[in-house]
Write a protein that holds these residues in place. Structure first.
Motif, mmCIF file in Angstrom:
data_model
loop_
_atom_site.group_PDB
_atom_site.id
_atom_site.type_symbol
_atom_site.label_atom_id
_atom_site.label_comp_id
_atom_site.label_asym_id
_atom_site.label_seq_id
_atom_site.Cartn_x
_atom_site.Cartn_y
_atom_site.Cartn_z
ATOM 1 N N ALA A 135 0.826 -1.207 0.000
ATOM 2 C CA ALA A 135 0.000 0.000 0.000
ATOM 3 C C ALA A 135 0.860 1.257 0.000
ATOM 4 O O ALA A 135 0.481 2.286 -0.584
ATOM 5 C CB ALA A 135 -0.927 -0.004 1.215
ATOM 6 N N ALA A 136 2.048 1.181 0.630
ATOM 7 C CA ALA A 136 2.922 2.360 0.718
ATOM 8 C C ALA A 136 3.877 2.480 -0.468
ATOM 9 O O ALA A 136 4.199 3.593 -0.906
ATOM 10 C CB ALA A 136 3.725 2.304 2.022
ATOM 11 N N HIS A 137 4.358 1.336 -0.987
ATOM 12 C CA HIS A 137 5.420 1.376 -2.001
ATOM 13 C C HIS A 137 5.052 0.675 -3.301
ATOM 14 O O HIS A 137 5.892 0.617 -4.220
ATOM 15 C CB HIS A 137 6.696 0.726 -1.448
ATOM 16 C CG HIS A 137 7.197 1.345 -0.186
ATOM 17 N ND1 HIS A 137 7.888 2.532 -0.155
ATOM 18 C CD2 HIS A 137 7.074 0.953 1.116
ATOM 19 C CE1 HIS A 137 8.197 2.836 1.096
ATOM 20 N NE2 HIS A 137 7.713 1.902 1.888
ATOM 21 N N GLY A 138 3.842 0.159 -3.389
ATOM 22 C CA GLY A 138 3.470 -0.580 -4.590
ATOM 23 C C GLY A 138 4.078 -1.971 -4.595
ATOM 24 O O GLY A 138 4.794 -2.369 -3.676
ATOM 25 N N ARG A 139 3.817 -2.743 -5.649
ATOM 26 C CA ARG A 139 4.343 -4.108 -5.728
ATOM 27 C C ARG A 139 5.770 -4.064 -6.271
ATOM 28 O O ARG A 139 6.054 -4.470 -7.405
ATOM 29 C CB ARG A 139 3.441 -4.979 -6.600
ATOM 30 C CG ARG A 139 2.045 -5.136 -6.027
ATOM 31 C CD ARG A 139 1.210 -6.175 -6.727
ATOM 32 N NE ARG A 139 -0.114 -6.212 -6.126
ATOM 33 C CZ ARG A 139 -0.427 -6.866 -5.013
ATOM 34 N NH1 ARG A 139 0.512 -7.557 -4.386
ATOM 35 N NH2 ARG A 139 -1.656 -6.830 -4.524
ATOM 36 N N THR A 140 6.657 -3.559 -5.419
ATOM 37 C CA THR A 140 8.052 -3.371 -5.791
ATOM 38 C C THR A 140 8.939 -4.229 -4.901
ATOM 39 O O THR A 140 8.510 -4.757 -3.871
ATOM 40 C CB THR A 140 8.451 -1.904 -5.621
ATOM 41 O OG1 THR A 140 8.293 -1.541 -4.229
ATOM 42 C CG2 THR A 140 7.576 -0.999 -6.478
ATOM 43 N N PHE A 141 10.204 -4.335 -5.328
ATOM 44 C CA PHE A 141 11.157 -5.068 -4.509
ATOM 45 C C PHE A 141 11.334 -4.396 -3.149
ATOM 46 O O PHE A 141 11.528 -5.076 -2.142
ATOM 47 C CB PHE A 141 12.512 -5.174 -5.224
ATOM 48 C CG PHE A 141 13.579 -5.790 -4.358
ATOM 49 C CD1 PHE A 141 13.523 -7.127 -3.998
ATOM 50 C CD2 PHE A 141 14.628 -5.014 -3.875
ATOM 51 C CE1 PHE A 141 14.501 -7.693 -3.188
ATOM 52 C CE2 PHE A 141 15.614 -5.566 -3.066
ATOM 53 C CZ PHE A 141 15.552 -6.912 -2.726
ATOM 54 N N GLU A 142 11.280 -3.068 -3.115
ATOM 55 C CA GLU A 142 11.439 -2.359 -1.845
ATOM 56 C C GLU A 142 10.347 -2.760 -0.858
ATOM 57 O O GLU A 142 10.617 -2.988 0.329
ATOM 58 C CB GLU A 142 11.406 -0.848 -2.082
ATOM 59 C CG GLU A 142 11.496 0.005 -0.815
ATOM 60 C CD GLU A 142 12.781 -0.212 -0.039
ATOM 61 O OE1 GLU A 142 12.811 0.150 1.165
ATOM 62 O OE2 GLU A 142 13.755 -0.737 -0.611
#
Length: 710
Positions: free
Chosen positions: A266-273
């Motif tokens: 929810a905060a960073h999207g579906r990213t590696f981070e």
């Protein structure tokens, strides 16, 4: 390490899931028949006096003089048996030979043998005859069960109704019931868990993740038990704890990781981070939690009882395996599924991963009045603990057999019609070659002990051994009977001789003494591991000590409620309980270890989030309120589902299984609600910045070896 795991699960999720599938296949292949390699409960200490007494007699006679099995013969129509009828004499003689030829049977008394008649084995009303069988093994719990099965397979009669009682058949039926209980509990727990998981995760796909993790943990633990059983005797009851704890921790850790994954997405999207942050934070908490559970359970291997060390190995395996699988398999599932993790959602709204305004408000309200809240909560928990001061303890005996089992009715019938000596006799063994006069005098003194109803004359055996049996005036585990056995053991004997006491009463006394003498190192090891792990997590000296205090309050309240329900009878009818009005002594050690482990598990989850927020720059009060708000729903949901798993085992009619199941369920609910909602924020508010204090040398140690997210 966690960053590397995050990278690995992000880059190769399908390979990891394939490896997990291969692991499950191997575990199922080698561990699927594990129950056939496990032994009965194992409540006794092999080094105890009662066990040595049985070994002495077995070495001298080839069998233990104490009847381990009783065959009851009755007329099918309830008529009196004509013991002078040659056909009856012949049939009884034939049945005696059949019993004598069974596995692990060393001696059988024929009450109608003209050469050695035993009229006391024919009921006074003439309607029944008993054939007492002494076993050639001292392991009544395990090999006694094999003897029982062998006797039942051999003995058939058209003249009599044949039934079985005594210690060996009783334990064998309890073991069979335990196997059924495991199946019943799984049939109850899995559907209920599936429904609750669906309500908590609000997605069919996400709800399946904990079940997958639980199944992997269960089959992995079965493999570990199969390997263990190849080297040491392993208790059947380890299967029950493996199933219950695997499902419970799988829900706990999967809920933690999936919830944090949703929060980071929810905060960073579906990213590696987002993936890395979820694995780093929630994975760290899961690993520490699993280690604390594993450490607490592993301490039980110091106990000599097969029941306890087997459960210790099973619990430690579950704790470590669940944590490792959680940080490896769950992230791989989340990456592989991507947005499909939220597929087939059942409703919208705030998910369990979201910070709870309700828990936040509770934490803030508590911290506004920390002294009052801490005092009232502590007082309430101590009030719940008060009944434990008057605890009556009991142990495994014929009382463990649930109503409806054949041996339950046979034991009661034999006690009513033939006296307690057959199923609850006190076995007395004298070593050192005492002469007949000395033995007669000793028997006379034993007969004068308060609580002893009768003593048979001593019979001399090879190797300077003599033996007899005493009958007690009250049930085997009553206080008066225990005092009688202690008084018998205290009787002086002639120089060079020794009196060894065995039987049901003596075994319970020895079991109690063994637990008391072996418990301190177990407790010390659990405390040490907990303090060290929590220090490595938090860098604080006071937070581990605070956790020990709260765990002690939880444990005391659980045992107090156990006494209130099962001894005092409060709301007992709701549980369908038919066991003794006392607390099973071995179960207390188990309850201590598991409750302590799960309470520390929840403490780790809360403190890890509080420390994370504090490290981000929040004040102590804000970090506590934020940590409680962000973990409140997760922990309460996990506790509810763990409680459901344990309560599924409460359907067992075996009294100590029911006691353990209720205690575990109550323990997790108390700790996840009362302790986490009230005591944690109030005590952390009172301690303030001192929560994070440590002496300079320990701070330096934590700076070097402590676990951080970076």
């Amino acid at each position: 390490m966690l960053d590397r795991l995050a990278d690995l699960t992000w880059r190769h999720p399908r390979k990891i899931l394939l490896a997990a599938l291969l692991f499950a296949a191997v575990a199922v292949f080698f561990g699927h028949d594990v129950e056939h390699h496990l032994k009965a409960a194992g409540f006794t200490d092999p080094a105890s006096e009662s066990e040595r007494a049985g070994e002495v007699l077995a070495d001298s006679l080839g069998y233990d003089a104490e009847p381990g099995l009783v065959v009851l013969l009755r007329d099918p129509d309830g008529a009196a048996i004509d013991t002078s009828d040659p056909a009856v004499v012949a049939e009884v003689g034939r049945l005696v030979e059949e019993v004598r030829g069974a596995d692990y049977v060393g001696h059988v008394t024929n009450p109608l043998d003209p050469a050695t008649p035993a009229p006391d084995l024919v009921a006074a009303d003439g309607r029944s005859i008993v054939l007492p069988a002494s076993l050639s093994t001292t392991d009544l719990e395990d090999k006694g069960g094999l003897a029982d099965e062998s006797v039942r397979a051999r003995v058939r009669s058209e003249m009599f109704d044949v039934s079985y009682g005594g210690f060996a058949p009783s334990f064998n039926e309890v073991n069979d019931q335990t196997r059924k209980d495991l199946t019943n509990a799984e049939l109850i727990a899995f559907p209920l868990l599936a429904i609750l998981l669906l309500l908590v995760f609000r997605s069919v796909v996400a709800a399946a993740v904990p079940l997958v993790l639980g199944i992997l943990s269960i089959v992995g633990t079965l493999l570990a038990l199969r390997v263990m059983a190849s080297f040491v005797d392993t208790s059947l009851f380890a299967l029950n704890i493996a199933t219950a704890l695997s499902l419970g921790l799988a829900v706990d850790y999967a809920l933690l990781l999936v919830s944090r994954h949703r929060e980071e997405v929810a905060a960073h999207g579906r990213t590696f981070e987002a993936h890395r942050r979820a694995v780093r934070t929630a994975g760290r908490a899961a690993l520490f939690s699993g280690l604390t559970v594993a450490g607490a359970m592993a301490a039980l291997v110091l106990m000599p009882q097969r029941f306890l060390y087997s459960i210790g190995v099973a619990g430690a395996t579950v704790g470590a395996l669940s944590a490792v699988l959680a940080v490896v398999v769950v992230p791989a599932i989340l990456v592989a599924l991507g947005p499909w993790i939220d597929r087939w959602s059942i409703r919208r709204g705030a998910s369990v991963s979201a910070a709870s305004d309700g828990w936040f408000r509770i934490a803030r309200a508590v911290m506004r009045r920390p002294v009052v809240t801490a005092l009232l909560t502590t007082s309430a928990l101590l009030a719940l603990a008060a009944p434990l001061l008057g605890t009556t303890l009991t142990g495994p005996s014929a009382q463990a057999v649930p109503p409806g089992q054949q041996s339950y009715a046979v034991n009661a019938y034999v006690a009513d019609h033939f006296g307690r000596g057959l199923v609850e006799g006190v076995s007395l063994t004298v070593t050192g070659g005492a002469d007949a006069t000395t033995l007669a005098g000793l028997a006379s003194r034993i007969g004068e002990v308060d609580g002893v109803a009768a003593v048979a004359p001593f019979t001399e055996a090879p190797d300077g051994v003599a033996f007899t049996t005493a009958t007690l005036a009250q049930p085997a585990l009553s206080e008066r009977s225990r005092d009688a056995v202690r008084d018998i053991r205290d009787l002086p004997t002639a120089d060079g001789t020794r009196l060894l006491v065995s039987g049901n009463t003596a075994r319970f006394i020895d079991e109690e003494d063994s637990l008391v003498s072996n418990a301190p190192p177990v407790i010390a090891l659990i405390v040490l591991l907990t303090v060290v792990l929590l220090f490595l997590l938090t860098g604080s000296v006071l937070l581990p000590l605070k956790t020990l205090l709260m765990n002690t309050l939880t444990l005391s309240a659980v045992v107090g409620l156990l006494v209130l329900v099962f001894e005092k009878g409060f709301a007992l009818g709701l549980l369908g309980y038919h066991g003794p009005h006392a607390v099973e002594v071995t179960s207390l050690v188990f309850i201590f270890a598991v409750t302590f482990a799960l309470a520390t598990d929840y403490a780790v989850l809360v403190m890890a989030r509080i420390k994370e927020l504090r490290d981000e720059g929040l004040s102590n009060a804000d970090a506590v309120a934020g940590g409680v708000a962000r973990t409140g729903r997760i922990i309460s949901a996990a506790a509810l589902m763990i409680a459901v798993v344990f309560l599924a085992f409460a359907v067992s009619p075996v009294f100590f299984m029911k006691q353990i199941a209720v205690a575990m369920a109550v323990g997790v609910i108390i700790d996840a609600t009362v302790v986490r909602a009230l005591l944690v924020p109030s005590l952390m508010r009172l301690l303030g910045q001192a929560n994070w204090w440590a002496p300079r040398p320990l701070r330096a140690l934590h700076d070097r070896f402590g676990i951080r997210e970076e």
